[in-house]
Design an enzyme around this catalytic site. Structure first.
Site, mmCIF file in Angstrom:
data_model
loop_
_atom_site.group_PDB
_atom_site.id
_atom_site.type_symbol
_atom_site.label_atom_id
_atom_site.label_comp_id
_atom_site.label_asym_id
_atom_site.label_seq_id
_atom_site.Cartn_x
_atom_site.Cartn_y
_atom_site.Cartn_z
ATOM 1 N N LYS A 1 13.465 -14.448 50.265
ATOM 2 C CA LYS A 1 12.959 -13.865 52.066
ATOM 3 C C LYS A 1 13.255 -14.838 53.207
ATOM 4 C CE LYS A 1 10.236 -9.780 52.334
ATOM 5 N NZ LYS A 1 8.956 -8.915 51.694
ATOM 6 N N ARG B 1 5.716 -9.019 44.354
ATOM 7 C CA ARG B 1 7.229 -7.748 43.733
ATOM 8 C C ARG B 1 7.824 -8.601 44.074
ATOM 9 N NH1 ARG B 1 10.938 -6.215 47.891
ATOM 10 N NH2 ARG B 1 11.713 -3.793 47.414
HETATM 11 N N1 HH2 Z 1 9.960 -6.134 50.824
HETATM 12 C C1 HH2 Z 1 11.187 -5.538 50.885
HETATM 13 C C2 HH2 Z 1 11.327 -4.090 50.947
HETATM 14 N N2 HH2 Z 1 10.485 -3.441 49.868
HETATM 15 N N3 HH2 Z 1 7.556 -3.707 50.177
HETATM 16 C C3 HH2 Z 1 6.419 -3.979 49.887
HETATM 17 N N4 HH2 Z 1 5.758 -3.229 49.820
HETATM 18 N N5 HH2 Z 1 6.953 -5.069 50.144
HETATM 19 C C4 HH2 Z 1 7.664 -6.064 50.398
HETATM 20 O O1 HH2 Z 1 7.515 -7.132 50.967
HETATM 21 C C5 HH2 Z 1 9.311 -5.274 50.483
HETATM 22 C C6 HH2 Z 1 9.124 -3.696 49.981
HETATM 23 C C7 HH2 Z 1 12.033 -6.518 51.784
HETATM 24 O O2 HH2 Z 1 12.565 -6.336 50.170
HETATM 25 P P1 HH2 Z 1 13.714 -6.359 49.298
HETATM 26 O O3 HH2 Z 1 13.806 -4.662 48.541
HETATM 27 O O4 HH2 Z 1 14.288 -7.200 48.022
HETATM 28 O O5 HH2 Z 1 15.190 -5.880 50.319
HETATM 29 P P2 HH2 Z 1 15.842 -4.859 50.998
HETATM 30 O O6 HH2 Z 1 14.451 -4.260 51.830
HETATM 31 O O7 HH2 Z 1 16.816 -5.209 51.814
HETATM 32 O O8 HH2 Z 1 16.551 -3.834 49.829
#
Ligand code: HH2
Length: 301
Positions: A228, A262
């Protein structure tokens, strides 16, 4: 809610949280912030998932809509079409690995649960779609209730807190009450402070530092620091070079009470948490000291 944060009640049985658990991220999105567009199709995604499971992932989280600020909204049908074919095959390939669906929309969650997913990971904390909490309750699904303010489109403007830890804690408590009022089983719920969601880098670091203040919510904690931007602020590195920073954040989160992390890169986090857990729980009387020198004269590895 529950007084026993040591298991997570899911359809088909509980996941024990007696050691730190790792949730591997499978993004079926063209535009996720760190890995968007990497997975061309279901076969690619299943291969990525297999590697994660072999590396020790305890759970898989599949998403079909990016939550990064300014990401395009994805229509429900499109999100379902991205996710469901993966879920159908993944539950057969990895029957012992609970599958989570990362969505804010009840129809998408319902289609994924129907296809065999066992957890709904809702970054809106059950606030975006009023049908989500009743759906989770009716299906007996596990749920991740994450803290965010607003939507991914406007959350950056809402990162104003007098006391970020106390306010995130109180707002999460309200969302947990929403789950309880809808009839979600207390042991089916996990809470997440939502690092980077309506938080500046400094606020995300503060939340991580004081994560133990969320333990009195009475539910297990999940944290998602992976790659992040708050890590980027510290490191001055782009997302794909934030792996070691992610490992550090996961270990610190575990030491402050997180039960699940995660992440995109499963193996280094599994190894780091195994060592951290051994240090935290090993009985020193059980540890057999290795020889200082191996018999062939080489230093023991
Ligand atoms: N962060 C992201 C997405 N979903 N869910 C939970 N529970 N906690 C988190 O911190 C979280 C989440 C963002 O990360 P990522 O899936 O890699 O990116 P994107 O939303 O751009 O797909």
């Amino acid at each position: 809610m529950t007084k026993d944060p040591h298991h997570w009640q899911l359809p088909g049985g509980s996941l024990l949280l007696d050691r730190p658990r790792v949730m591997g991220i499978v993004n079926l999105t063209p535009d996720s912030f760190s890995d968007g567009g990497e997975l061309a199709g279901v076969d690619d995604a299943l291969e990525r998932a297999r590697a994660m499971v072999e590396a020790g992932a305890d759970l898989l989280d599949v998403g079909g809509e990016s939550t990064r600020p300014g990401a395009d909204a994805v229509p429900v049908d499109e999100e379902i079409a991205r996710i469901v074919p993966f879920v159908r095959r993944a539950v057969r390939m990895f029957p012992n690995v609970p599958l989570s669906v990362d969505t804010r929309k009840a129809p998408v969650a319902e289609a994924a649960l129907e296809a065999g997913a066992r957890i709904v990971n809702d970054v809106s904390g059950l606030a975006f779609d009023p049908a989500m909490a009743p759906l989770v309750a009716a299906r007996g699904a596990g749920v991740v209730v994450m803290h965010m303010r607003g939507t991914p489109a406007d959350m950056a403007r809402r990162a104003h807190y007098r006391d970020v830890v106390a306010e995130v804690r109180d707002e999460l408590d309200q969302r947990l009450a929403r789950a309880r009022d809808a009839g979600v089983a207390p042991d089916a719920v996990v809470a997440d402070p939502g690092l980077g969601f309506a938080k500046t880098a400094a606020q995300s670091l503060t939340l991580l530092r004081h994560l133990d203040a969320l333990s009195d919510l009475g539910v297990p904690l999940l944290v998602g620091p992976s790659r992040k931007s708050f890590l980027g602020t510290v490191l001055g590195e782009p997302p794909h070079r934030r792996g070691a920073g992610t490992v550090a954040a996961c270990v610190l989160a575990y030491l402050r009470g997180a039960r699940i992390v995660r992440v995109h890169d499963v193996e280094p986090v599994v190894h780091a948490l195994a060592v951290a857990h051994a240090v935290e729980t090993a009985d020193p009387h059980d540890v057999v000291a290795p020889p200082l020198l191996a018999t062939d004269g080489r230093s023991p590895s």
